[in-house]
Design a protein around this motif. Structure first.
Motif, mmCIF file in Angstrom:
data_model
loop_
_atom_site.group_PDB
_atom_site.id
_atom_site.type_symbol
_atom_site.label_atom_id
_atom_site.label_comp_id
_atom_site.label_asym_id
_atom_site.label_seq_id
_atom_site.Cartn_x
_atom_site.Cartn_y
_atom_site.Cartn_z
ATOM 1 N N ASN A 147 2.076 -27.895 0.106
ATOM 2 C CA ASN A 147 2.447 -28.067 -1.704
ATOM 3 C C ASN A 147 3.727 -26.988 -1.448
ATOM 4 O O ASN A 147 4.142 -26.529 -0.721
ATOM 5 C CB ASN A 147 1.202 -27.118 -2.103
ATOM 6 C CG ASN A 147 0.628 -27.817 -2.127
ATOM 7 O OD1 ASN A 147 -0.223 -28.582 -3.254
ATOM 8 N ND2 ASN A 147 -0.554 -27.050 -0.947
ATOM 9 N N LEU A 177 6.133 -24.641 -3.826
ATOM 10 C CA LEU A 177 5.860 -23.727 -4.414
ATOM 11 C C LEU A 177 7.390 -23.083 -4.617
ATOM 12 O O LEU A 177 8.114 -23.092 -4.774
ATOM 13 C CB LEU A 177 4.897 -22.495 -3.183
ATOM 14 C CG LEU A 177 4.087 -23.280 -2.959
ATOM 15 C CD1 LEU A 177 3.212 -22.133 -1.582
ATOM 16 C CD2 LEU A 177 2.812 -23.425 -3.685
ATOM 17 N N ASP A 229 3.142 -24.513 1.138
ATOM 18 C CA ASP A 229 1.712 -24.208 1.877
ATOM 19 C C ASP A 229 1.498 -24.880 2.525
ATOM 20 O O ASP A 229 1.072 -25.234 1.535
ATOM 21 C CB ASP A 229 1.115 -23.476 0.365
ATOM 22 C CG ASP A 229 -0.059 -23.235 0.868
ATOM 23 O OD1 ASP A 229 -0.765 -23.649 1.609
ATOM 24 O OD2 ASP A 229 -0.584 -22.688 -0.393
ATOM 25 N N ARG A 248 -1.179 -27.083 5.805
ATOM 26 C CA ARG A 248 -2.695 -27.216 5.985
ATOM 27 C C ARG A 248 -2.980 -27.386 7.402
ATOM 28 O O ARG A 248 -2.734 -29.071 6.178
ATOM 29 C CB ARG A 248 -3.420 -26.726 4.990
ATOM 30 C CG ARG A 248 -3.634 -25.625 4.052
ATOM 31 C CD ARG A 248 -4.218 -26.052 3.008
ATOM 32 N NE ARG A 248 -4.270 -24.819 1.999
ATOM 33 C CZ ARG A 248 -5.291 -23.972 1.566
ATOM 34 N NH1 ARG A 248 -6.200 -23.743 2.301
ATOM 35 N NH2 ARG A 248 -5.308 -22.877 0.371
ATOM 36 N N ARG A 258 -3.497 -22.584 8.411
ATOM 37 C CA ARG A 258 -2.431 -22.651 7.224
ATOM 38 C C ARG A 258 -0.860 -21.319 8.028
ATOM 39 O O ARG A 258 -1.360 -20.645 7.914
ATOM 40 C CB ARG A 258 -3.275 -22.063 5.900
ATOM 41 C CG ARG A 258 -2.524 -22.047 4.829
ATOM 42 C CD ARG A 258 -3.383 -21.390 3.726
ATOM 43 N NE ARG A 258 -3.256 -21.039 2.464
ATOM 44 C CZ ARG A 258 -3.142 -20.696 1.580
ATOM 45 N NH1 ARG A 258 -4.441 -19.696 1.366
ATOM 46 N NH2 ARG A 258 -2.888 -20.785 0.438
ATOM 47 N N TYR A 259 -0.358 -22.570 6.460
ATOM 48 C CA TYR A 259 1.225 -21.478 7.000
ATOM 49 C C TYR A 259 1.299 -21.071 5.551
ATOM 50 O O TYR A 259 1.738 -22.373 4.550
ATOM 51 C CB TYR A 259 2.509 -22.262 8.016
ATOM 52 C CG TYR A 259 3.475 -21.865 6.970
ATOM 53 C CD1 TYR A 259 3.895 -20.365 7.793
ATOM 54 C CD2 TYR A 259 4.443 -21.954 6.400
ATOM 55 C CE1 TYR A 259 5.532 -19.953 7.870
ATOM 56 C CE2 TYR A 259 5.492 -22.137 5.861
ATOM 57 C CZ TYR A 259 6.055 -20.304 6.478
ATOM 58 O OH TYR A 259 7.469 -19.656 6.257
ATOM 59 N N PHE A 260 1.941 -20.466 4.547
ATOM 60 C CA PHE A 260 2.199 -20.177 3.855
ATOM 61 C C PHE A 260 3.545 -19.376 3.821
ATOM 62 O O PHE A 260 3.468 -18.056 4.137
ATOM 63 C CB PHE A 260 0.999 -19.378 3.242
ATOM 64 C CG PHE A 260 1.690 -18.559 1.713
ATOM 65 C CD1 PHE A 260 1.098 -19.546 0.210
ATOM 66 C CD2 PHE A 260 2.333 -17.350 1.870
ATOM 67 C CE1 PHE A 260 1.364 -19.342 -0.864
ATOM 68 C CE2 PHE A 260 2.685 -17.791 0.031
ATOM 69 C CZ PHE A 260 2.589 -18.368 -0.937
ATOM 70 N N ASP A 281 -6.833 -18.900 -4.892
ATOM 71 C CA ASP A 281 -7.616 -17.900 -4.170
ATOM 72 C C ASP A 281 -7.753 -16.277 -3.978
ATOM 73 O O ASP A 281 -6.706 -15.896 -4.496
ATOM 74 C CB ASP A 281 -5.796 -18.421 -2.463
ATOM 75 C CG ASP A 281 -6.457 -19.797 -2.111
ATOM 76 O OD1 ASP A 281 -6.885 -19.581 -0.841
ATOM 77 O OD2 ASP A 281 -5.970 -20.496 -2.836
#
Length: 215
Positions: A46, A48, A81, A83, A97-99, A214
């Motif tokens: 995603n 963002l 984002d 995953r 997950r990397y955010f 979340d």
């Protein structure tokens, strides 16, 4: 006499996903949260768009106060984002997950300062102009086990690492002097949470947009 330098508190105000792609391994459904959930390996991404807060108090250039929290606005920046993981046919799975990727940066010309003033505990004299800059970086990574409770709700538990760097710099032109105050924060720890997804669908049942929440 001791003078404290108060750094802006930075907080992420996350915007909703603007772009999303997903590639579930199973052909059961194109919806990542389908019931039963698609089994096999998956990847989703995603794009963002997020804002960094400007703080709400404390003078950074002080005595007399020339600059206060909020005078420089870094503005919104893009981040991601991502995953990668695996789900089985019973709704149990694991994911990485990397955010993050957010790089906020903003500056302002504060004009002609007083003849003598303080930046933190440093006395500055004879400056003809004063500029300020705020820069922040945010990256997180996590490893989770997860389980679907229903079509739109899953719970997860795992570990998360956070890296957050926040810097303020002021340049007195004509003095000359440049002072930089920086806070580097890194941490690892356990986490538990839940994720809810609401889908907006067209008349044929195809997903056209969605909202993820979340906690």
């Amino acid at each position: 006499m001791t003078n404290a330098v108060v750094l802006l508190c930075a907080a992420l105000v996350a915007a909703g996903a603007a772009v999303g792609v997903g590639t579930p391994a199973s052909a059961q459904s194109s919806d990542f949260f389908a019931v039963p959930p698609p089994s096999g390996a998956f990847f989703s991404g995603n794009l963002l768009y997020a804002w960094r807060s400007t703080g709400d108090g404390g003078a950074l250039v002080i005595s007399p106060a020339v600059y206060s929290a909020g005078d420089v606005t870094p503005g919104p920046r893009f981040g991601g984002d991502l995953r990668l993981g695996y789900d089985d046919k019973d709704g149990w799975g694991v994911e990485t997950r990397y955010f993050g990727g957010f790089r906020w940066n903003g500056g302002a010309d504060l004009g002609i300062p007083p003849a003598t003033f303080l930046i933190g505990s440093t006395t500055i004299s004879g400056a003809t102009d004063l500029t300020a800059n705020v820069a922040s970086e945010l990256d997180t990574i996590e490893f989770n086990a997860r389980h679907y409770l229903n079509a739109n709700l899953l719970v997860f538990a795992g570990a998360r690492g956070v890296r957050f760097n926040d810097a303020f710099s002021a340049t007195a032109i004509g003095s000359p002097a440049t002072l930089r105050f920086q806070t580097d924060t890194g941490a690892w720890g356990p986490q538990v949470g839940a994720q809810y997804k609401y889908s907006f669908k067209n008349s044929t049942g195809g997903e056209i947009a969605y909202i993820n929440a979340d906690v």
